[in-house]
Each structure stands twice: as structure tokens, then as C-alpha cells.
Motif scaffolding. Structure first.
Motif, PDB file in Angstrom:
ATOM      1  N   ASP A   2       0.859  -1.177   0.000  1.00 35.77           N
ATOM      2  CA  ASP A   2       0.000   0.000   0.000  1.00 35.77           C
ATOM      3  C   ASP A   2       0.899   1.232   0.000  1.00 35.77           C
ATOM      4  O   ASP A   2       1.876   1.285   0.755  1.00 35.77           O
ATOM      5  CB  ASP A   2      -0.891   0.003   1.243  1.00 35.77           C
ATOM      6  CG  ASP A   2      -1.766   1.238   1.320  1.00 35.77           C
ATOM      7  OD1 ASP A   2      -2.605   1.414   0.420  1.00 35.77           O
ATOM      8  OD2 ASP A   2      -1.604   2.022   2.265  1.00 35.77           O
ATOM      9  N   VAL A   3       0.579   2.200  -0.854  1.00 35.33           N
ATOM     10  CA  VAL A   3       1.332   3.451  -0.881  1.00 35.33           C
ATOM     11  C   VAL A   3       0.651   4.414   0.089  1.00 35.33           C
ATOM     12  O   VAL A   3      -0.527   4.716  -0.052  1.00 35.33           O
ATOM     13  CB  VAL A   3       1.372   4.070  -2.295  1.00 35.33           C
ATOM     14  CG1 VAL A   3       2.232   5.314  -2.310  1.00 35.33           C
ATOM     15  CG2 VAL A   3       1.858   3.063  -3.309  1.00 35.33           C
ATOM     16  N   THR A   5      -0.336   7.834   1.500  1.00 32.95           N
ATOM     17  CA  THR A   5      -0.566   9.176   0.926  1.00 32.95           C
ATOM     18  C   THR A   5      -0.071   9.280  -0.519  1.00 32.95           C
ATOM     19  O   THR A   5       0.675  10.183  -0.876  1.00 32.95           O
ATOM     20  CB  THR A   5       0.058  10.294   1.793  1.00 32.95           C
ATOM     21  OG1 THR A   5       1.476  10.105   1.862  1.00 32.95           O
ATOM     22  CG2 THR A   5      -0.539  10.333   3.177  1.00 32.95           C
ATOM     23  N   ALA A   6      -0.509   8.339  -1.353  1.00 32.60           N
ATOM     24  CA  ALA A   6      -0.051   8.242  -2.742  1.00 32.60           C
ATOM     25  C   ALA A   6      -0.221   9.536  -3.526  1.00 32.60           C
ATOM     26  O   ALA A   6       0.675   9.943  -4.259  1.00 32.60           O
ATOM     27  CB  ALA A   6      -0.798   7.112  -3.450  1.00 32.60           C
ATOM     28  N   TRP A  50      -0.423  11.203  -9.754  1.00 29.57           N
ATOM     29  CA  TRP A  50       0.152  10.075  -9.023  1.00 29.57           C
ATOM     30  C   TRP A  50       0.445   8.930  -9.992  1.00 29.57           C
ATOM     31  O   TRP A  50       1.521   8.347  -9.983  1.00 29.57           O
ATOM     32  CB  TRP A  50      -0.773   9.611  -7.890  1.00 29.57           C
ATOM     33  CG  TRP A  50      -0.623   8.158  -7.559  1.00 29.57           C
ATOM     34  CD1 TRP A  50      -1.562   7.189  -7.711  1.00 29.57           C
ATOM     35  CD2 TRP A  50       0.547   7.495  -7.049  1.00 29.57           C
ATOM     36  NE1 TRP A  50      -1.056   5.970  -7.321  1.00 29.57           N
ATOM     37  CE2 TRP A  50       0.245   6.130  -6.919  1.00 29.57           C
ATOM     38  CE3 TRP A  50       1.821   7.920  -6.692  1.00 29.57           C
ATOM     39  CZ2 TRP A  50       1.150   5.191  -6.451  1.00 29.57           C
ATOM     40  CZ3 TRP A  50       2.737   6.974  -6.227  1.00 29.57           C
ATOM     41  CH2 TRP A  50       2.397   5.641  -6.108  1.00 29.57           C
ATOM     42  N   ASN A  51      -0.528   8.627 -10.863  1.00 27.88           N
ATOM     43  CA  ASN A  51      -0.352   7.541 -11.802  1.00 27.88           C
ATOM     44  C   ASN A  51       0.813   7.811 -12.754  1.00 27.88           C
ATOM     45  O   ASN A  51       1.601   6.915 -13.056  1.00 27.88           O
ATOM     46  CB  ASN A  51      -1.639   7.298 -12.591  1.00 27.88           C
ATOM     47  CG  ASN A  51      -1.552   6.039 -13.405  1.00 27.88           C
ATOM     48  OD1 ASN A  51      -1.201   6.082 -14.579  1.00 27.88           O
ATOM     49  ND2 ASN A  51      -1.864   4.911 -12.785  1.00 27.88           N
ATOM     50  N   PHE A  54       4.075   7.299 -10.824  1.00 29.31           N
ATOM     51  CA  PHE A  54       4.340   5.878 -10.625  1.00 29.31           C
ATOM     52  C   PHE A  54       4.769   5.215 -11.926  1.00 29.31           C
ATOM     53  O   PHE A  54       5.724   4.427 -11.960  1.00 29.31           O
ATOM     54  CB  PHE A  54       3.097   5.176 -10.053  1.00 29.31           C
ATOM     55  CG  PHE A  54       3.354   3.746  -9.712  1.00 29.31           C
ATOM     56  CD1 PHE A  54       4.009   3.409  -8.545  1.00 29.31           C
ATOM     57  CD2 PHE A  54       2.965   2.736 -10.572  1.00 29.31           C
ATOM     58  CE1 PHE A  54       4.278   2.083  -8.228  1.00 29.31           C
ATOM     59  CE2 PHE A  54       3.229   1.411 -10.264  1.00 29.31           C
ATOM     60  CZ  PHE A  54       3.879   1.085  -9.088  1.00 29.31           C
ATOM     61  N   ASP A  92      -3.771   3.072  -5.105  1.00 31.71           N
ATOM     62  CA  ASP A  92      -2.567   3.108  -4.271  1.00 31.71           C
ATOM     63  C   ASP A  92      -2.254   1.745  -3.648  1.00 31.71           C
ATOM     64  O   ASP A  92      -1.405   1.629  -2.783  1.00 31.71           O
ATOM     65  CB  ASP A  92      -2.696   4.162  -3.182  1.00 31.71           C
ATOM     66  CG  ASP A  92      -3.831   3.886  -2.210  1.00 31.71           C
ATOM     67  OD1 ASP A  92      -4.644   2.986  -2.483  1.00 31.71           O
ATOM     68  OD2 ASP A  92      -3.901   4.563  -1.182  1.00 31.71           O
ATOM     69  N   ASP A  93      -2.939   0.718  -4.113  1.00 30.77           N
ATOM     70  CA  ASP A  93      -2.696  -0.647  -3.645  1.00 30.77           C
ATOM     71  C   ASP A  93      -2.052  -1.444  -4.763  1.00 30.77           C
ATOM     72  O   ASP A  93      -2.398  -1.272  -5.934  1.00 30.77           O
ATOM     73  CB  ASP A  93      -4.003  -1.330  -3.238  1.00 30.77           C
ATOM     74  CG  ASP A  93      -4.648  -0.652  -2.052  1.00 30.77           C
ATOM     75  OD1 ASP A  93      -3.915  -0.242  -1.130  1.00 30.77           O
ATOM     76  OD2 ASP A  93      -5.888  -0.521  -2.043  1.00 30.77           O
TER      77      ASP A  93
END
Length: 143
Positions: A2-3, A5-6, A50-51, A54, A92-93
Motif C-alpha cells: 500500500d502506498v 498518501t499516494a 500520481w499515476n 508511478f 494506491d494498492d
């Protein structure tokens, strides 16, 4: 995994200003604003940023994004056909699947060095599906 505060990891690509938090504003300067450099929860751009952050990180690690499902990242760690490491991202998982436990641990360490991560151990559920393992029989199934 799990991230934590992604959405706060996303870097904004547009100029966005916000009012100062009330406790932060100095007397006589209440009309000043803050320029955001990183995403905040509640911004419509936050999930996308965020995406993107990542995705850029995973590409630098040698992973490729699946054409069929852009939330699936793949990396072949040797010439062996079964030496694949798969990372599945849902917001975020993430679920990491690998034949080689050492390769999985290396990926977890890379992710933890870049992002604030929480290792939740062996997955029991993902996306509403239960994961069942028969270690003796070498089987795994979803319900």
C-alpha cells in the motif's frame, strides 16, 4: 503493498494556487495565496499525477506497461520464460507476483525507497476477490 498518501507524490504540471490555510496566514497578508508544487487530496488532477509519477518510476526500473491493462506492469528478470515479475496497481494498492522471492523483495525495496510504502504481507483479498493458496498442491485460485 500500500502506498501511504499516494496522491501527495504527484508533481503538478500546471500552475495551481490555493488560499492560505487560516492558521498559516500572517496578519496583514491574508490575501496572499500559495502556489502548489505537488498534488493534494481533493484536486481533480491528483489521481492522474500520481499515476504518471508511478508509471515514470516503473519505466525507469525496466518494467513495461501491459497494452491490455495499463494497471499491470511486467518485467522479465532473466531469459527463463517463467522469470517474470508482475505488479498490479489499483489506485494506491499493489499486488506483486513473482516466481523468485528475491526479485520480489528487490522490487519492494525499490518501491519503498521511492515512495512511502506499507507491506501488507501475503494478499488475502484484492478488488473484492479472495485469494486461496494450496502451498502443498502448488495451486492458487480466486473466489
Amino acid at each position: 503493498m500500500d502506498v501511504v498518501t499516494a496522491f501527495l507524490f504527484g508533481v503538478l504540471d500546471k500552475v495551481i494556487f490555493m488560499r492560505q490555510p487560516s492558521d498559516f496566514a500572517k496578519k496583514g497578508h491574508e490575501s496572499l495565496v500559495c502556489r502548489l508544487l505537488k498534488s493534494l487530496y481533493g484536486l481533480k488532477q491528483s489521481p492522474r499525477q500520481w499515476n504518471k509519477q508511478f508509471d515514470d518510476f516503473m519505466m525507469l526500473q525496466g518494467f513495461t506497461r501491459s497494452v491490455e491493462d495499463p494497471c499491470v506492469y511486467l518485467n522479465r528478470v532473466s531469459n527463463d520464460v517463467f522469470s517474470l515479475i508482475i505488479l498490479i496497481l489499483y489506485v494506491d494498492d499493489m499486488l506483486i507476483v513473482a516466481k523468485d522471492k528475491l526479485e520480489m523483495e528487490k522490487l519492494k525495496a525499490l518501491l519503498s525507497a521511492e515512495f512511502s510504502m506499507k507491506d501488507l504481507g501475503a494478499a488475502k483479498r484484492i478488488l473484492g476477490m479472495e485469494i486461496h493458496r494450496d502451498m502443498k498442491g502448488g495451486r492458487l485460485w480466486l473466489t
